[in-house]
Design a protein around this motif. Sequence first.
Motif, PDB file in Angstrom:
ATOM      1  N   PRO A  15       0.756  -1.210   0.088  1.00  0.00           N
ATOM      2  CA  PRO A  15       0.083   0.067   0.003  1.00  0.00           C
ATOM      3  C   PRO A  15       0.832   1.197   0.026  1.00  0.00           C
ATOM      4  O   PRO A  15       1.996   1.281   0.128  1.00  0.00           O
ATOM      5  N   ARG A  16       0.046   2.412  -0.184  1.00  0.00           N
ATOM      6  CA  ARG A  16       0.627   3.701  -0.092  1.00  0.00           C
ATOM      7  C   ARG A  16       1.887   3.975  -1.234  1.00  0.00           C
ATOM      8  O   ARG A  16       2.924   4.343  -0.745  1.00  0.00           O
ATOM      9  N   GLY A  17       1.781   3.459  -2.365  1.00  0.00           N
ATOM     10  CA  GLY A  17       2.678   3.627  -3.383  1.00  0.00           C
ATOM     11  C   GLY A  17       3.860   2.913  -3.373  1.00  0.00           C
ATOM     12  O   GLY A  17       4.901   3.178  -4.100  1.00  0.00           O
ATOM     13  N   ARG A  18       4.141   2.106  -2.257  1.00  0.00           N
ATOM     14  CA  ARG A  18       5.356   1.321  -2.221  1.00  0.00           C
ATOM     15  C   ARG A  18       5.437   0.238  -3.268  1.00  0.00           C
ATOM     16  O   ARG A  18       4.282  -0.063  -3.868  1.00  0.00           O
ATOM     17  N   ARG A  19       6.513   0.017  -3.807  1.00  0.00           N
ATOM     18  CA  ARG A  19       6.650  -0.853  -5.183  1.00  0.00           C
ATOM     19  C   ARG A  19       6.350  -2.298  -4.820  1.00  0.00           C
ATOM     20  O   ARG A  19       5.965  -2.938  -5.767  1.00  0.00           O
ATOM     21  N   SER A 298      21.954 -14.748   8.946  1.00  0.00           N
ATOM     22  CA  SER A 298      20.988 -14.622   7.680  1.00  0.00           C
ATOM     23  C   SER A 298      20.113 -13.511   7.588  1.00  0.00           C
ATOM     24  O   SER A 298      20.027 -12.522   8.654  1.00  0.00           O
ATOM     25  N   GLU A 299      19.611 -12.966   6.296  1.00  0.00           N
ATOM     26  CA  GLU A 299      18.655 -11.993   6.202  1.00  0.00           C
ATOM     27  C   GLU A 299      17.344 -12.470   6.078  1.00  0.00           C
ATOM     28  O   GLU A 299      16.827 -12.732   5.131  1.00  0.00           O
ATOM     29  N   VAL A 300      16.648 -12.602   7.208  1.00  0.00           N
ATOM     30  CA  VAL A 300      15.248 -13.165   7.143  1.00  0.00           C
ATOM     31  C   VAL A 300      14.394 -12.099   7.882  1.00  0.00           C
ATOM     32  O   VAL A 300      13.117 -12.782   7.693  1.00  0.00           O
ATOM     33  N   THR A 301      14.504 -11.249   8.103  1.00  0.00           N
ATOM     34  CA  THR A 301      13.391 -10.351   8.951  1.00  0.00           C
ATOM     35  C   THR A 301      12.758  -9.485   7.969  1.00  0.00           C
ATOM     36  O   THR A 301      13.072  -9.028   6.974  1.00  0.00           O
ATOM     37  N   ASP A 302      11.581  -8.990   8.270  1.00  0.00           N
ATOM     38  CA  ASP A 302      10.800  -7.882   7.603  1.00  0.00           C
ATOM     39  C   ASP A 302      11.396  -6.738   7.741  1.00  0.00           C
ATOM     40  O   ASP A 302      11.885  -6.293   8.886  1.00  0.00           O
ATOM     41  N   PRO A 303      10.941  -5.687   6.983  1.00  0.00           N
ATOM     42  CA  PRO A 303      11.641  -4.243   7.139  1.00  0.00           C
ATOM     43  C   PRO A 303      11.098  -3.584   8.485  1.00  0.00           C
ATOM     44  O   PRO A 303      10.007  -3.672   8.792  1.00  0.00           O
ATOM     45  N   ALA A 304      11.731  -3.024   9.519  1.00  0.00           N
ATOM     46  CA  ALA A 304      11.407  -2.522  10.624  1.00  0.00           C
ATOM     47  C   ALA A 304      10.462  -1.507  10.199  1.00  0.00           C
ATOM     48  O   ALA A 304      11.002  -0.741   9.461  1.00  0.00           O
ATOM     49  N   GLY A 305       9.278  -1.188  10.942  1.00  0.00           N
ATOM     50  CA  GLY A 305       8.534  -0.002  10.688  1.00  0.00           C
ATOM     51  C   GLY A 305       7.731   0.050   9.389  1.00  0.00           C
ATOM     52  O   GLY A 305       6.646   0.870   9.105  1.00  0.00           O
ATOM     53  N   GLY A 306       7.597  -1.130   8.704  1.00  0.00           N
ATOM     54  CA  GLY A 306       6.763  -1.356   7.524  1.00  0.00           C
ATOM     55  C   GLY A 306       5.415  -1.904   7.976  1.00  0.00           C
ATOM     56  O   GLY A 306       5.240  -2.361   9.181  1.00  0.00           O
ATOM     57  N   PRO A 307       4.283  -2.154   6.960  1.00  0.00           N
ATOM     58  CA  PRO A 307       3.256  -2.851   7.202  1.00  0.00           C
ATOM     59  C   PRO A 307       3.389  -4.217   7.757  1.00  0.00           C
ATOM     60  O   PRO A 307       4.491  -5.038   7.329  1.00  0.00           O
ATOM     61  N   VAL A 308       2.591  -4.728   8.566  1.00  0.00           N
ATOM     62  CA  VAL A 308       2.620  -5.972   8.892  1.00  0.00           C
ATOM     63  C   VAL A 308       1.534  -6.933   8.558  1.00  0.00           C
ATOM     64  O   VAL A 308       0.485  -6.569   8.601  1.00  0.00           O
ATOM     65  N   PHE A 309       1.834  -8.174   7.771  1.00  0.00           N
ATOM     66  CA  PHE A 309       0.858  -8.985   7.333  1.00  0.00           C
ATOM     67  C   PHE A 309       0.679 -10.330   7.773  1.00  0.00           C
ATOM     68  O   PHE A 309      -0.025 -11.306   7.603  1.00  0.00           O
ATOM     69  N   ASP A 335      -2.631 -12.591   7.888  1.00  0.00           N
ATOM     70  CA  ASP A 335      -3.864 -11.505   7.873  1.00  0.00           C
ATOM     71  C   ASP A 335      -4.495 -11.561   6.522  1.00  0.00           C
ATOM     72  O   ASP A 335      -4.322 -10.726   5.635  1.00  0.00           O
ATOM     73  N   GLU A 336      -5.423 -12.638   6.402  1.00  0.00           N
ATOM     74  CA  GLU A 336      -6.271 -12.925   5.201  1.00  0.00           C
ATOM     75  C   GLU A 336      -7.028 -11.735   4.773  1.00  0.00           C
ATOM     76  O   GLU A 336      -7.304 -11.369   3.445  1.00  0.00           O
ATOM     77  N   GLU A 337      -7.668 -11.148   5.724  1.00  0.00           N
ATOM     78  CA  GLU A 337      -8.514 -10.166   5.354  1.00  0.00           C
ATOM     79  C   GLU A 337      -7.674  -8.922   4.790  1.00  0.00           C
ATOM     80  O   GLU A 337      -8.395  -8.092   3.636  1.00  0.00           O
ATOM     81  N   ARG A 338      -6.745  -8.467   5.263  1.00  0.00           N
ATOM     82  CA  ARG A 338      -5.849  -7.568   4.794  1.00  0.00           C
ATOM     83  C   ARG A 338      -5.310  -7.822   3.324  1.00  0.00           C
ATOM     84  O   ARG A 338      -5.301  -7.039   2.517  1.00  0.00           O
ATOM     85  N   ILE A 339      -4.860  -9.160   3.081  1.00  0.00           N
ATOM     86  CA  ILE A 339      -4.391  -9.687   1.772  1.00  0.00           C
ATOM     87  C   ILE A 339      -5.582  -9.525   0.807  1.00  0.00           C
ATOM     88  O   ILE A 339      -5.291  -8.912  -0.272  1.00  0.00           O
ATOM     89  N   GLU A 340      -6.672  -9.884   1.082  1.00  0.00           N
ATOM     90  CA  GLU A 340      -7.742 -10.026   0.160  1.00  0.00           C
ATOM     91  C   GLU A 340      -8.321  -8.304  -0.113  1.00  0.00           C
ATOM     92  O   GLU A 340      -8.531  -8.066  -1.365  1.00  0.00           O
TER      93      GLU A 340
END
Length: 351
Positions: A15-19, A298-309, A335-340
């Motif tokens: 969301p919000r114009g992110r690529r 390893s590089e396995v984490t989500d970006p800090a501060g980004g949306p959480v799914f 979060d199936e509702e948000r994905i949909e």
Amino acid sequence: MPEIDGCDAFRVAMPRGRRPESVLVRLTGADGAVGWGEAPVPGRAADAVWADVAERLGPALLGLAWDRPEDVSAAAELGGPAAAAAIDTACWDLWCRGRGLPLAHALGGTRTSIVTGARISPEPLLDTVVGRVNRAVGAGHTRVTLDVRPGWDIEPVRAIREAYPALALVADAGHSYTSSPAHLAALEGLDGYGAVALQRPFAIGDLAAHALLQQRVRAAVAPAVTDLETLDAAIELGAGRALDLRAGPLGGLTAARSAHDRAYAAGWDVWCTGEGAFGVGQAAAVALAALPGMTLPSEVTDPAGGPVFVSPPVRSSGGVVGVPLTQPGLGHEVDEERIERLATRRLRIGA
């Protein structure tokens, strides 16, 4: 024997114009259990991945007889590696949830936590680069990967090494060098600053150049590996001593586990990189990173501060991320509702 009643696919953009964009796959078993997989889809690749899932892989799964996720490999070969990886991961998640098994244990993982690294993108100002490394180190990461290119390599590596003499440093060249004398000299110069690995220095498949470089440097050369045959050839030719394990290019967790086993047996260093922006790919990477051959963070984490799914988020604390061993499958709820809600395309095959 598990049965797959339905396959749902979602093409989702951040969301919000992110690529970042991904194709997410949700498989539903006859017992109501679900399994998730994620395929990151940069640019125009999204159409091809979507077609693979919608027209070939999804339909092939319905009614397919399988006892274990490895049995789905033949069906996964009907599509490209990204789509196959999403389907393969979803099968593993579904199979593990149906049996109450953590995915990490089902793959053969032995770790309860993962030590993490961070990636530093190129910046024109060296002070900015060192500042980003400082933030990564402050967050607890014990390895950084720096993207380098011809003409932007020695100086940033020198600046990082002067600031952090003991930090594990990987230089990722993104296939941007050749075996010319000038480029080889630059890569040898990086080795002089104690890089633990020189990643993707040359074009994919140019194992001869990788072998030549490995003979001339102490750092482990890490060629890009997109299939098991290439890995076997690289091991035989001495064209490297390190593997960045990614499920996506290899076509899923089944092939990635085999790549880990072969690299580990050959004495290579191994680390894992998560792929995707929606948490499913990162959660799968944590399970892979629990395998015993992971010798580098390893590089396995989500970006800090980004949306959480996914819940809980795939985040590190003090440079460590726990392996979810008390929950089955990926160990994270999607979060199936948000994905949909965010999906720009959706498809349901079967019930």
